[in-house]
Motif scaffolding. Structure first.
Motif, short mmCIF file in Angstrom:
data_model
loop_
_atom_site.label_atom_id
_atom_site.label_comp_id
_atom_site.label_asym_id
_atom_site.label_seq_id
_atom_site.Cartn_x
_atom_site.Cartn_y
_atom_site.Cartn_z
N LEU A 1 0.93 -1.38 -0.11
CA LEU A 1 -0.21 0.01 -0.14
C LEU A 1 0.91 1.42 -0.07
N LEU A 2 2.02 1.20 0.76
CA LEU A 2 2.75 2.60 0.79
C LEU A 2 3.61 2.65 -0.65
N THR A 3 3.57 1.74 -1.23
CA THR A 3 4.18 1.87 -2.67
C THR A 3 3.39 2.35 -3.59
N ALA A 4 1.90 1.79 -3.40
CA ALA A 4 0.96 2.34 -4.25
C ALA A 4 0.49 3.70 -4.23
N ILE A 5 0.49 4.18 -2.80
CA ILE A 5 -0.03 5.75 -2.59
C ILE A 5 1.00 6.64 -2.49
N CYS A 6 2.15 6.07 -2.92
CA CYS A 6 3.30 7.36 -3.06
C CYS A 6 3.49 7.59 -4.62
N THR A 7 2.53 6.73 -5.48
CA THR A 7 2.63 7.49 -6.79
C THR A 7 2.13 8.61 -7.06
N CYS A 8 2.60 9.43 -8.16
CA CYS A 8 2.12 10.65 -8.64
C CYS A 8 0.71 10.78 -9.01
N GLU A 9 0.20 9.52 -9.71
CA GLU A 9 -1.16 9.50 -10.17
C GLU A 9 -2.13 9.46 -8.95
N PHE A 10 -1.89 8.50 -8.16
CA PHE A 10 -2.49 8.51 -6.57
C PHE A 10 -2.84 9.80 -6.06
N ILE A 11 -1.64 10.50 -5.92
CA ILE A 11 -1.76 11.72 -5.22
C ILE A 11 -2.37 13.21 -5.70
N VAL A 12 -1.98 12.94 -7.15
CA VAL A 12 -3.06 13.91 -7.78
C VAL A 12 -4.30 13.77 -7.92
N SER A 13 -4.68 12.41 -8.12
CA SER A 13 -6.01 12.21 -8.14
C SER A 13 -6.81 12.53 -6.71
N ILE A 14 -6.43 12.16 -5.74
CA ILE A 14 -7.06 12.45 -4.41
C ILE A 14 -6.89 13.97 -4.30
N TYR A 15 -5.92 14.64 -4.58
CA TYR A 15 -5.86 16.16 -4.23
C TYR A 15 -7.06 16.73 -5.21
N SER A 16 -7.12 16.16 -6.71
CA SER A 16 -8.17 16.68 -7.53
C SER A 16 -9.34 16.43 -6.96
N LEU A 17 -9.59 15.45 -6.57
CA LEU A 17 -10.83 14.78 -6.20
C LEU A 17 -11.37 15.85 -4.94
N ALA A 18 -10.45 15.92 -4.05
CA ALA A 18 -10.86 16.71 -2.65
C ALA A 18 -11.16 18.39 -2.96
N SER A 19 -10.42 18.81 -4.32
CA SER A 19 -10.53 20.12 -4.62
C SER A 19 -11.92 20.26 -5.06
N LEU A 20 -12.58 19.26 -5.88
CA LEU A 20 -13.72 19.12 -6.18
C LEU A 20 -14.92 19.11 -5.20
N LEU A 21 -14.65 18.15 -4.44
CA LEU A 21 -15.65 18.04 -3.20
C LEU A 21 -15.60 19.11 -2.17
N CYS A 22 -14.67 19.84 -2.17
CA CYS A 22 -14.69 21.08 -1.09
C CYS A 22 -15.72 22.02 -1.70
N VAL A 23 -16.00 22.10 -2.80
CA VAL A 23 -16.98 22.95 -3.39
C VAL A 23 -18.34 22.47 -3.43
N THR A 24 -18.75 21.05 -3.31
CA THR A 24 -19.89 20.64 -3.09
C THR A 24 -20.47 20.04 -1.70
N ILE A 25 -19.35 19.85 -0.87
CA ILE A 25 -19.94 19.37 0.66
C ILE A 25 -20.72 20.36 1.28
N SER A 26 -20.49 21.72 1.28
CA SER A 26 -21.52 22.73 1.92
C SER A 26 -22.76 22.50 1.11
N VAL A 27 -23.00 22.43 -0.32
CA VAL A 27 -24.11 22.49 -0.93
C VAL A 27 -25.08 21.25 -0.71
N SER A 28 -24.03 19.92 -0.54
CA SER A 28 -24.99 18.88 -0.30
C SER A 28 -25.71 18.90 1.13
#
Length: 619
Positions: free
Chosen positions: A350-377
């Motif tokens: 798991l440590l090797t998997a979550i240290c990849t650039c693709e995973f980190i960028v994906s999680i930060y991108s998704l969190a950036s989107l959800l920060c906009v919609t969480i209060s609306v929800s």
């Protein structure tokens, strides 16, 4: 003298029954089970009239133990009642419990129905789920305005299969002359399938049993499944045949969640969310691993699992995971050095998997989107929100995401989204084009498709009556609004709306708020449908006042029905899975409507009128 003695005896009998009713109401309010393993024995020994101590090790249930506690605390009236009366007149048996709970259920239901009939217009919210005993339960909620407050009150849980396919209901439907779509009895017997038409029939039959006029139903709210929304055999379509003025109000929160789920169409996002689930499960499945994570977090927010049904929890789960990522890496690094092969090898993977650039960028991108919609929800789940509020918040989300999309596009060299070998000059451009832009585009396109379509816009045009919107309308908007009102609503069953009168009222209403806005007499930007309704004069604007009333009654989500399912899960547990339907509805109403003050004297009167009792309770 005989009459005086009888009245005195009746009052004494009623006083003896009050502690029993109060105990049932208390346990139901607190969602405490009433019954135990042995709850049909006497509380007192026959030989010495003392509280039984021999059975103290046997669980007699909270109800009987609470009665014992009341007696030991000095309730002499209850003690005298249980000592003097025979076993058939103590009224503490499971049968009498159910009858008293049923009386409380009828009292609460009648109070809600009286409030609805007093205010005339109402909307219905219904949804269906399966409980712990694998029974199909429909939750029915009424939304209405009472004394300037918007209410969404739960009415009942309905056993769909039992209600729809019992022999008397089948015969009633088959013999109903107004029902042209008679159901085949053999088909129902062989395959009790819940179609949209059957669910609609259940809702309409329940409304008729509650003595509600379907002509006053102005809105129907459901989730977005095909069983509910089908234009041919959907539940909403069936309800609208009996309630012609009911406007379908799709659940805005459900639509928002479905739009956010489009993020899974991006492969990198989908893989990263799956990996995040594995990491959370890795820590939750072992107390040792969880202890290490908690020690690293040092009191910070714990990781949350991705709930499949509550999307607010999914928002929090992704955002908390993103903020806790450094601590997760530290915990996995520590576990990977353990002597335990299973934990260490899994942690290293798991440590090797979550240290990849693709995973980190994906999680930060998704969190950036959800920060906009969480209060609306969260806002869309509010009872006080109306269609105007939902319009504003959804438009704000779309505008915000469009700004993000435009900013990213300006910083991008190209938009080769259909290719996997992106032609870029930097790593930043590569992940921007391959992950962030497709994520924004997929969610944004789905939001526009769901909330900016023709059907949704027709419903949202009603919000133009609200002051902050009416001042911005032109003649064409007023004309379209009048056509919409005449098409969907008839305030009186026999008299249609006069188009000329409505147009005059709208023009006067518009002039009023333009003047107050220019003179700065009132801040009209904060006025919603309910506040505007209170400020609207019924003499000057009778049709507009009724229209504002209807707008306030229109629901924007089925969150109240979902909340009742949470109550159902707490109420009907594995240990209480054989609970009867009437008992379930009664306990649910008592637990949910804690604010309704129940008259014990009224319950006694209802209880006494059910059938002849062994003791006199009616004056």
């Amino acid at each position: 003298m005989v009459s005086t003695h009888r009245n005195k005896q009746i009052l004494e009998n009623r006083e003896r029954l009050k502690p029993i009713i109060e105990s049932i109401i208390f346990l139901a309010r607190q969602n405490i089970p009433l019954r135990g393993n042995h709850d049909s024995r006497k509380l007192f020994k026959n030989e010495d009239s003392q509280l039984s101590t021999v059975e103290s090790t046997i669980n007699q249930g909270h109800f009987r133990e609470l009665l014992k506690y009341r007696i030991l605390s000095g309730d002499s009236v209850l003690e005298e009642h249980l000592k003097s009366e025979n076993s058939k007149a103590t009224y503490i048996s499971p049968l009498h419990q159910n009858e008293l709970i049923k009386c409380c259920q009828n009292f609460i239901t009648e109070k809600i129905i009286n409030e609805v009939n007093e205010n005339k217009y109402f909307s219905i919210i219904f949804d269906e789920t399966t409980d712990v005993s694998h029974t199909s339960q429909m939750s029915l909620v009424l939304r209405y305005v009472h004394k300037g407050v918007v209410k969404e009150n739960f009415i009942a849980f309905i056993n769909c299969h039992d209600y729809a396919f019992s022999s008397d209901k089948i015969n009633r439907r088959l013999n109903d002359e107004d029902n042209e779509d008679n159901l085949d009895l053999n088909t129902i017997t062989l395959e009790p399938k819940l179609t949209g038409e059957i669910l609609g029939e259940i809702v309409v039959s329940t409304l008729k049993d509650l003595n509600l006029n379907c002509m006053n139903c102005v809105g129907v709210a459901t989730d977005g499944c095909s069983v509910m929304m089908s234009t041919i055999r959907g539940a909403v379509q069936k309800v609208q045949t009996y309630a012609p003025h009911a406007v379908h109000c799709p659940c805005s929160n459900h639509s928002l969640n479905l739009s956010i789920s489009k993020s899974s169409s991006v492969q990198a996002i989908r893989n990263s969310v799956g990996l995040m689930k594995e990491v959370i499960s890795f820590f939750n499945m072992s107390s040792k691993r969880n202890y290490v994570l908690l020690a690293v977090l040092k009191g910070k927010a714990r990781l949350r699992s991705l709930c499949e049904t509550r999307w607010v929890e999914r928002h929090d789960s992704v955002i908390i995971f993103k903020s806790s990522l450094p601590y997760i890496l530290e915990a996995l690094t520590a576990i990977s050095s353990w002597q335990e092969n299973d934990s260490s090898s899994k942690a290293r993977t798991l440590l090797t998997a979550i240290c990849t650039c693709e995973f980190i960028v994906s999680i930060y991108s998704l969190a950036s989107l959800l920060c906009v919609t969480i209060s609306v929800s969260k806002i869309l789940q509010s009872v006080n929100a109306d269609i105007s509020n939902s319009t504003n918040v959804i438009n704000d989300v779309i505008d915000n995401l469009e700004k993000k999309d435009k900013t990213v596009q300006m910083n991008s060299i190209s938009r080769q989204n259909s290719r996997c070998n992106y032609s870029t000059n930097s790593v930043e451009d590569y992940y921007r084009i391959s992950i962030y832009i497709p994520l924004l585009d997929s969610v944004l396109d789905d939001l526009k498709c769901r909330f900016l379509n023709e059907k949704s816009q027709a419903l949202l045009k009603l919000s133009q009556v609200i002051p902050r919107n009416i001042v911005e309308t032109d003649d064409e908007d007023v004309y379209n609004l009048i056509k919409l009102v005449i098409k969907y609503f008839t305030f009186d069953e026999y008299n249609e709306i006069n188009e000329t009168e409505l147009k005059s009222e709208l023009n006067l209403w518009k002039s009023k708020w333009i003047r107050e806005k220019n003179e700065e007499l009132r801040n009209i930007s904060n006025l919603d449908a309910m506040t505007s309704f209170e400020l609207c004069s019924e003499i000057l604007y009778p049709n507009i006042k009724k229209l504002l009333h209807i707008i306030a009654c229109l629901p924007i989500s089925v969150a109240s029905a979902e909340r009742s399912f949470s109550t159902l899960r707490r109420l009907k547990t594995w240990l209480r899975s054989k609970m009867g339907q009437d008992r379930l509805c009664g306990l649910a109403l008592l637990h949910i409507h804690r604010e309704i003050d129940i008259s014990v004297d009224d319950i006694i009167k209802r209880f006494a009128s059910l059938k002849k009792r062994n003791t006199d309770l009616i004056l």
